[in-house]
Design a protein around this motif. Structure first.
Motif, mmCIF file in Angstrom:
data_model
loop_
_atom_site.group_PDB
_atom_site.id
_atom_site.type_symbol
_atom_site.label_atom_id
_atom_site.label_comp_id
_atom_site.label_asym_id
_atom_site.label_seq_id
_atom_site.Cartn_x
_atom_site.Cartn_y
_atom_site.Cartn_z
ATOM 1 N N PHE A 164 52.332 44.067 48.489
ATOM 2 C CA PHE A 164 51.591 44.207 49.513
ATOM 3 C C PHE A 164 51.338 43.372 50.764
ATOM 4 N N VAL A 165 51.343 43.799 52.127
ATOM 5 C CA VAL A 165 51.169 42.718 52.938
ATOM 6 C C VAL A 165 49.591 43.145 53.516
ATOM 7 N N TYR A 166 48.872 42.040 53.539
ATOM 8 C CA TYR A 166 47.599 42.262 53.991
ATOM 9 C C TYR A 166 47.230 41.742 55.396
ATOM 10 N N LEU A 167 46.381 42.389 56.292
ATOM 11 C CA LEU A 167 46.000 42.251 57.471
ATOM 12 C C LEU A 167 44.435 42.370 57.705
ATOM 13 N N PRO A 168 44.077 41.564 58.610
ATOM 14 C CA PRO A 168 42.491 41.516 58.636
ATOM 15 C C PRO A 168 41.993 42.999 59.141
ATOM 16 N N ALA A 169 41.006 43.253 58.689
ATOM 17 C CA ALA A 169 40.386 44.540 58.938
ATOM 18 C C ALA A 169 39.234 44.270 59.764
#
Length: 100
Positions: free
Chosen positions: A63-68
């Motif tokens: 997974f690649v995580y990004l700020p929500a």
């Protein structure tokens, strides 16, 4: 907005993600100088995702995580949660003193 409080590691991970904008578990692991176990960081990222503070997308097997949320949105959400908690506490105390 997440109402749960954030631990120190969660806060540190969020700050790193805001700095980079998108990360994998490996990116965070390397950014922390391999001082925190890879699986601990994986769990922390998943918890932040479940608290709706991160989004994620599949990139191969990882997974690649990004700020929500932005730092300001998080701070506003925390303030709102604190105010609501105070309001509920005040109502409870009032009803104990003056029952209907």
């Amino acid at each position: 907005m997440a109402s749960e409080s954030l631990g120190k590691l969660e806060q540190d991970v969020l700050r790193e993600i805001w700095r980079r904008d998108e990360v994998s578990v490996r990116d965070i692991y390397l950014a922390f100088g391999e001082r925190v176990a890879y699986t601990t960081l994986m769990t922390t990222l998943d918890r932040l995702y479940k608290k709706k503070l991160l989004t994620r997308r599949k990139d191969g097997r990882a997974f690649v995580y990004l700020p929500a949320v932005s730092p300001d949105e998080l701070e506003q959400g925390i303030r709102k949660t604190l105010l609501m908690d105070c309001w509920v506490t005040a109502q409870t105390q009032y009803s104990r003193c003056w029952p209907a």
